[in-house]
Structure formats: C-alpha cells, structure tokens
Design a protein around this motif. Structure first.
Motif, short mmCIF file in Angstrom:
data_model
loop_
_atom_site.label_atom_id
_atom_site.label_comp_id
_atom_site.label_asym_id
_atom_site.label_seq_id
_atom_site.Cartn_x
_atom_site.Cartn_y
_atom_site.Cartn_z
N ILE A 1 -125.09 4.01 -79.60
CA ILE A 1 -125.75 4.15 -78.30
C ILE A 1 -127.25 4.12 -78.53
O ILE A 1 -127.72 4.29 -79.65
N ARG A 2 -128.00 3.91 -77.44
CA ARG A 2 -129.46 3.95 -77.53
C ARG A 2 -130.01 4.67 -76.33
O ARG A 2 -129.78 4.24 -75.20
N GLY A 3 -130.66 5.76 -76.57
CA GLY A 3 -131.27 6.45 -75.44
C GLY A 3 -131.37 7.94 -75.66
O GLY A 3 -130.91 8.48 -76.67
N GLU A 4 -131.98 8.57 -74.70
CA GLU A 4 -132.32 10.00 -74.83
C GLU A 4 -131.32 10.94 -74.18
O GLU A 4 -131.34 12.14 -74.45
N TYR A 5 -130.50 10.42 -73.24
CA TYR A 5 -129.67 11.33 -72.44
C TYR A 5 -128.18 11.01 -72.55
O TYR A 5 -127.79 9.83 -72.56
N ILE A 6 -127.37 12.06 -72.59
CA ILE A 6 -125.92 11.91 -72.45
C ILE A 6 -125.47 12.76 -71.27
O ILE A 6 -125.90 13.90 -71.11
N LEU A 7 -124.62 12.16 -70.47
CA LEU A 7 -124.02 12.87 -69.35
C LEU A 7 -122.66 13.41 -69.79
O LEU A 7 -121.84 12.65 -70.31
N SER A 8 -122.45 14.71 -69.61
CA SER A 8 -121.17 15.32 -69.97
C SER A 8 -120.60 15.98 -68.73
O SER A 8 -121.28 16.78 -68.08
N THR A 9 -119.36 15.65 -68.40
CA THR A 9 -118.81 16.14 -67.13
C THR A 9 -117.45 16.83 -67.32
O THR A 9 -116.73 16.55 -68.27
N SER A 10 -117.15 17.71 -66.39
CA SER A 10 -115.84 18.39 -66.37
C SER A 10 -115.39 18.51 -64.92
O SER A 10 -116.22 18.66 -64.01
N SER A 11 -114.08 18.49 -64.75
CA SER A 11 -113.51 18.69 -63.42
C SER A 11 -112.30 19.59 -63.55
O SER A 11 -111.64 19.59 -64.59
N GLY A 12 -112.00 20.35 -62.50
CA GLY A 12 -110.90 21.29 -62.64
C GLY A 12 -110.18 21.61 -61.34
O GLY A 12 -110.60 21.18 -60.26
N PHE A 13 -109.10 22.38 -61.48
CA PHE A 13 -108.36 22.87 -60.33
C PHE A 13 -109.33 23.62 -59.41
O PHE A 13 -110.34 24.17 -59.85
N GLY A 14 -108.96 23.63 -58.15
CA GLY A 14 -109.86 24.23 -57.18
C GLY A 14 -110.88 23.20 -56.70
O GLY A 14 -111.74 23.52 -55.89
N GLY A 15 -110.78 21.96 -57.21
CA GLY A 15 -111.65 20.88 -56.76
C GLY A 15 -113.05 20.90 -57.33
O GLY A 15 -113.94 20.18 -56.88
N SER B 1 -126.81 15.60 -58.63
CA SER B 1 -127.61 16.84 -58.74
C SER B 1 -128.21 16.95 -60.14
O SER B 1 -129.37 17.35 -60.29
N ALA B 2 -127.41 16.59 -61.14
CA ALA B 2 -127.91 16.67 -62.53
C ALA B 2 -129.04 15.67 -62.75
O ALA B 2 -130.06 16.00 -63.39
N PHE B 3 -128.89 14.46 -62.23
CA PHE B 3 -129.97 13.45 -62.36
C PHE B 3 -131.25 13.97 -61.70
O PHE B 3 -132.34 13.86 -62.25
N LYS B 4 -131.08 14.52 -60.51
CA LYS B 4 -132.26 15.02 -59.77
C LYS B 4 -132.92 16.17 -60.53
O LYS B 4 -134.15 16.22 -60.65
N CYS B 5 -132.09 17.06 -61.05
CA CYS B 5 -132.61 18.22 -61.80
C CYS B 5 -133.39 17.76 -63.03
O CYS B 5 -134.45 18.30 -63.35
N ALA B 6 -132.89 16.72 -63.70
CA ALA B 6 -133.55 16.23 -64.91
C ALA B 6 -134.70 15.28 -64.59
O ALA B 6 -135.50 14.96 -65.48
N GLY B 7 -134.76 14.83 -63.34
CA GLY B 7 -135.82 13.89 -62.96
C GLY B 7 -135.63 12.52 -63.57
O GLY B 7 -136.61 11.85 -63.93
N ILE B 8 -134.38 12.10 -63.70
CA ILE B 8 -134.13 10.76 -64.28
C ILE B 8 -133.22 9.97 -63.34
O ILE B 8 -132.66 10.51 -62.40
N ASN B 9 -133.09 8.69 -63.61
CA ASN B 9 -132.12 7.89 -62.87
C ASN B 9 -130.97 7.50 -63.81
O ASN B 9 -131.07 7.68 -65.03
N SER B 10 -129.93 6.96 -63.24
CA SER B 10 -128.72 6.69 -64.03
C SER B 10 -128.99 5.69 -65.15
O SER B 10 -128.31 5.71 -66.18
N GLY B 11 -129.97 4.83 -64.96
CA GLY B 11 -130.29 3.83 -65.98
C GLY B 11 -130.78 4.44 -67.29
O GLY B 11 -130.80 3.76 -68.33
N GLN B 12 -131.18 5.69 -67.25
CA GLN B 12 -131.69 6.33 -68.46
C GLN B 12 -130.59 7.04 -69.27
O GLN B 12 -130.87 7.62 -70.31
N VAL B 13 -129.36 6.97 -68.78
CA VAL B 13 -128.25 7.64 -69.48
C VAL B 13 -127.69 6.71 -70.56
O VAL B 13 -127.27 5.59 -70.27
N ALA B 14 -127.69 7.19 -71.78
CA ALA B 14 -127.25 6.35 -72.91
C ALA B 14 -125.74 6.29 -73.03
O ALA B 14 -125.18 5.31 -73.52
#
Lengths: 365, 236
Positions: A339-353, A240-253
C-alpha cells in the motif's frame, strides 16, 4: 493475544505468512452445533472456578508493562466473564460477582494499578472500535492525558451455541469477501492499547505505533441483528471519521474491514465502501479468516494490525478469500498487498445496528 | 459541554411515564412491573411481544422520553444517539438463554433469546423504530450518582455531529445474591439536545465542566437530583 499467539509481532507475522488460528475446538463438546472449529488462544486455560480472562489479563499486563497510574480505563467486552456465569449455572451454584462488569472492571483496573475504576463499553462487535474512538476523543478534548483501552472476549459455549442457533457459524474456515462465504468462525482475543497525547509520548520517549486521526460511529436504524443492505450506517460512521481527521476518501491507503464471512455483512461493507470510494476502492483486507471473529475485541486487534500495516506499507492477505466478490475484485487478495499512503480505515459493525470507524495515521519512527 | 434537556421518560417501580405528566420522583426502589405493549404503544406491535424484559423496559423508557420531548414521530432518520448505563445489563436474559442451552447440549438453544444477550440490542430496537442514527452503546461503570451516561452523552454531543443523545439508565431487578442496597430497577432516559426546539418547552440547560454536572446553574451530583430538578421546574 490471539489465536496466532502472544504479542503483536506473532500476530503481524502470522497474518503476513497466511497462518490460520482456526482449529478444531476442544473446549466443549460441539456435537450439537453447526460447527466444531474456532480460533482459540493456544495453551490458554484457567483453574476450575476461575475465568479464562484471568490468564489473558495477566499476560497482557506483562506484555504492555507500566501504564501511568492516572490513565483512564476503557474496557471493551461483550460478555465479560461469561464462562463464570456458565459454570455457575451448570453447577447450580449461586451466581458469583464475577458475572457483573463491575467485578471485571475492578480486576482490570487493579491489575494495571490504575486510579480509574474504568468503564466498559458494550456496542456488540464494534465495542473496541468505539472504545478506541472514545479514548481518542477524551485525549483530543484534554479530558485525559492517557487512556488504556483493554478489549477482550473469549470463546464460550454460551456464545458459540447462540451463533449456531442463529445459523451464523460456518463449519469450514470462514471466507471473508469470497463469493462462496457461508458464515463466520468465532475467535477470542485480548488486546491492551495505551493511547496518549503527544506530550506524554515525547516525555516517555516511546515512539507511537500510529495516531488515531479520526473516528465515527452511527446506527443503521434498520434491524437488530441484520445490517442495513445499503450500508448507510457504516457510510455515516466513515464520513464522520473522514471529517474528524480532515481528510477525503482519496487519502485512504487501505481498508481493514470487519469482514466476518457472513453473506450479509460482507455484502453490506462492499456496498458502503464502493459508495464511499466512488473514485476507486483502495486495497482492502479482513483478518477473520485467520483469527475468527473476536467479538468485542475484534476492533482492537484490527487497530493493532492497521498500525503495523502503516509502518510496513503492506496489508496482510484475506485468508479464505479465493474468489472475491465482484464488488471487491482486484482490491481483496488472499496474499499480502503493498500500500502507499498515510491513512488506514478500520471499521466494525455489530448487532444492534451499530457501526464504528477509525482512521489511523502512520507516524515517522 | 452543554445541552438542553428536552424530554424525560421512565419505567420504574413507581410506574411508567414521562416528565410533563408526572406528579413526583420516579426513581425509587421496589418491585418493577414489566410494561406490556398496551402500556407503551396504542397500535398492535408484534415486535414488542418478542422482546426480552430488559429490552421492553429500556425501549419503553426511551419511547416515553421521546414522547415527552415531542420527538417520537419522524419522517427522516435523525442523528440522535443513545447512551445507557447499566449495572446488570441483560443478565436475566443470559440466564433465560442458558436455560434453553444447557439441557440437551445446546440443541434447544433459543436464537431469539440469544439475540438479546447483547445488552445494546434494545438500543437497536429503539433506533429502528424511531430512526435514530447516532452512536449507541451500553456502558457499565460503578458510579453511585448514576450520571455517567449523562456525562458521556454530553461528550458525544460535543465531539460529533449528533443533534441529540438519549442518556440514562436501564436495569432489571437482579438475582437476589447479586443485589445491592442502592439498586434502582427500571429505566429512565433524558433527551439531551444541542438546540432548543420551538415545539417543546425545555426543562433547562445541563452543563459538564471538569467532570461536574450543573443543571440550570445548580450543581447536581446524582441522577435523582437531576430528575427532581427537571420535574420541579416543570411543575413550577
């Protein structure tokens, strides 16, 4: 504010230097618990009867300076002033209003002199990631010009005893993504992030740290306290985040992972990331080996680190990761990585799934 | 921002139920009865018995809402989210947990109770039972109309690929020293979906514009008004 001190610079340089804020815990007696260490903010204290959130709020407000009065307020805290609840129950006193989020929101709103009374978002350990996503979405939709995201959770005996009872605490400093990891350490932090649209930033002549370019959230629909082993919820959130940003995973630094140091969380994340980045995992790191798990504030602190990492084109090392899991080999390191690139992916996960993902984009300064 | 209201379900002092089987307004003050497994599920369900009261009430309301919207059964996980607004959250569970923690310095702290001291855990219960993979969160905001979860749910639908959101309220009766005059103990959810479905007759369309909600073109300022409008339409 975190166990590495006051302000984003002390956080960033502390992480780059490989410092750990995880220390013996003296706030309460740990004799009955699995662990006796945690990452507490040095020197923080509150008079009897008040909350540790008070000095935290005061210092954060001083650091961030003026916030526009019309800014919307999103708070991200899992337990708010749980120390007040604990104190009242210990003493048998009537419960104070401070145990309710209404009171906490009012306090934060008043301190920043905001017209909005605020909304607290509780999505367990993904709370601040989801609050940042919500703030970014409000701005993108033109609903708000600026949004203050205030995320804070403290180390309390309430939470410490609970994680101990769940057998989730490590008696030693945690080892995110290490083959020998055995559990997490608790941490505490407070972070205030002012989000705004571009026009506001230009008007204020304040160069932004980064742009939130994409966001996503998804539930595992698998278990209340354990992550889905196939990482399906995290994968959906990231897609969803990739789609929202209009990028593909290859652009994540690089990836700033949740990396709690528990067996199942870290394995789930590596499964998800290896599926998302099938053509090659980018450099990956986690900061909980330095800061502990700051619960609802974790994602906010990690967003700050991600913004600094984009500016420096470097990610801090993953403290405690000596023998990386096979699925992360060559991508996770105990020392900083370029690193080289414009984007960083930052993620979190928690109780409640719940899972949350942010894509931060670097900006020219 | 707009959506179809396709289901309503609740557990309140008026009892438990769902919109298409309802004689009157369920949102009222009074004494809340915690639902039993038999009130909610026909089949034996060991998990339900282990839930704290806050989760039982919230999960039951979500179940009745999905049942009302003919969306309880599922084959594949679906992108439905949940936004629940709460004033007191899981405070009662926190207090019960503290009763296990404080004596003997935490040695008897209950892991099962602790797991439910995060108020969003019942959303996870609902997600795994009903295959709901959308965003899920509890929000706290002092808003007399109790429509904040609806506003956020509509925003979620507008900004994401979720096909629907269950939006509503969840609270237990608070400890007396914290009680407020306008407390509404219990839980009520509405199923908001982007599209109408052929297998369910929609209550109508809800729209958010400049912070104001309208249902079938009429402004609504409170959750009570919205629920009354849904039920009136159903009974018309």
């Amino acid at each position: 504010m975190s166990a590495l001190g006051v302000g984003p610079d002390s956080l960033w340089y502390g992480l780059l230097d490989g410092r750990s804020g995880i220390k013996p815990l003296s706030r309460f007696d740990c004799e009955g618990y699995l662990s006796s260490i945690a990452a507490c903010i040095p020197g923080i204290s509150a008079p009897h009867g008040s909350s540790l959130h008070d000095p935290l709020l005061e210092q954060l407000a001083e650091q961030i300076g003026d916030v526009p009065r019309h800014a919307r307020l999103l708070v991200a805290s899992t337990k708010g002033e749980v120390d007040c609840l604990e104190n009242a129950c210990r003493s048998g006193a009537p419960l104070p209003k401070a145990v309710l989020f209404d009171a906490f929101l009012e306090k934060v709103s008043r301190r920043f002199a905001l017209s909005d009374c605020g909304t607290n978002i509780n999505a367990a350990c993904a709370s601040s990631t989801i609050a940042l996503a919500r703030g970014a979405a409000m701005i993108a939709a033109g609903e708000a010009e600026s949004v203050l995201v205030y995320a804070a959770d403290i180390v309390s005996e309430f939470v410490f005893s609970g994680f101990s009872a769940l057998q989730a605490l490590s008696a030693e400093p945690c080892r995110p993504f290490d083959q020998e990891r055995i559990g997490l350490n608790l941490g505490e932090a407070g972070v205030a992030l002012l989000l705004s649209n571009e026009e506001y930033a230009i008007r204020q002549q304040q160069p932004p740290l980064a742009m939130i370019a994409g966001w996503g959230a998804a539930n595992d629909a698998h278990h209340v306290t354990a992550p889905a082993r196939d990482g399906s919820g995290l994968i959906r959130a990231c897609l969803s985040a990739f789609k929202c940003a209009g990028i593909n995973s290859g652009q994540v630094a690089a990836i700033n992972a949740h990396g709690t140091g528990t067996t199942f969380n870290d394995a789930m994340e590596l499964t998800a990331f290896n599926e998302l980045f099938a053509d090659g995992l980018p450099p990956l790191h986690g900061i909980k080996g330095s800061l502990g798990h700051c619960l609802g504030a974790a994602g906010g602190i990690e967003a700050v680190v991600a913004a600094y990492a984009l500016l420096a084109q470097k990610i801090p090392g993953t403290l405690g990761c000596v023998q990386p899991e096979e699925a992360a080999r060559g991508r996770v390191s105990a020392i900083p990585q370029d690193i080289r690139g414009e984007y960083i992916l930052s993620t979190s996960s928690g109780f409640g799934g719940i899972n949350g993902a942010l894509l931060l984009r670097g900006v020219q300064r | 921002m707009k959506a179809w209201v396709n289901g309503v379900g609740w557990v309140t002092p008026a009892g438990y139920g769902q919109g298409r089987q309802c004689p009157g307004q369920p949102l009222q003050s009074g004494t809340l009865q915690i639902p039993t497994r038999k009130n909610v599920f026909a089949r034996i369900d060991r998990r339900f018995g282990r839930l704290d009261d806050f989760s039982r009430v919230g999960l039951a309301a979500l179940t009745f809402c999905l049942r009302d919207g003919n969306a309880e059964d599922w084959q594949e996980k679906r992108p439905l989210g949940i936004v629940a607004s709460s004033r007191y959250g899981c405070l009662r569970t926190d207090l019960a947990y503290l009763e296990t923690m404080l004596p003997l310095q935490g040695k008897l702290a209950s892991p099962n109770l602790f797991a439910y001291t995060l108020p969003n855990c019942f959303l996870g219960e609902a997600a795994l039972r009903f295959g709901l993979t959308g965003n899920s969160m509890i929000i706290n905001r002092h808003e007399p109309g109790r429509l904040e979860a609806l506003r956020m749910g509509l925003a979620e639908l507008a900004w994401s690929d979720q096909s629907g959101v269950l939006a509503g309220i969840a609270d237990l009766t608070p400890p007396p020293e914290l009680a407020a005059e306008d407390d509404l103990p219990g839980s009520l959810f509405l199923l908001l979906e982007k599209e109408q479905r052929p297998d369910v007759f929609s209550y109508g369309k809800i729209r958010l514009r400049e912070g104001r909600l309208a249902f079938n073109g009429e402004a609504v300022d409170t959750l009570l008004e919205l629920v009354a409008a849904c039920l009136t339409r159903q009974n018309a």
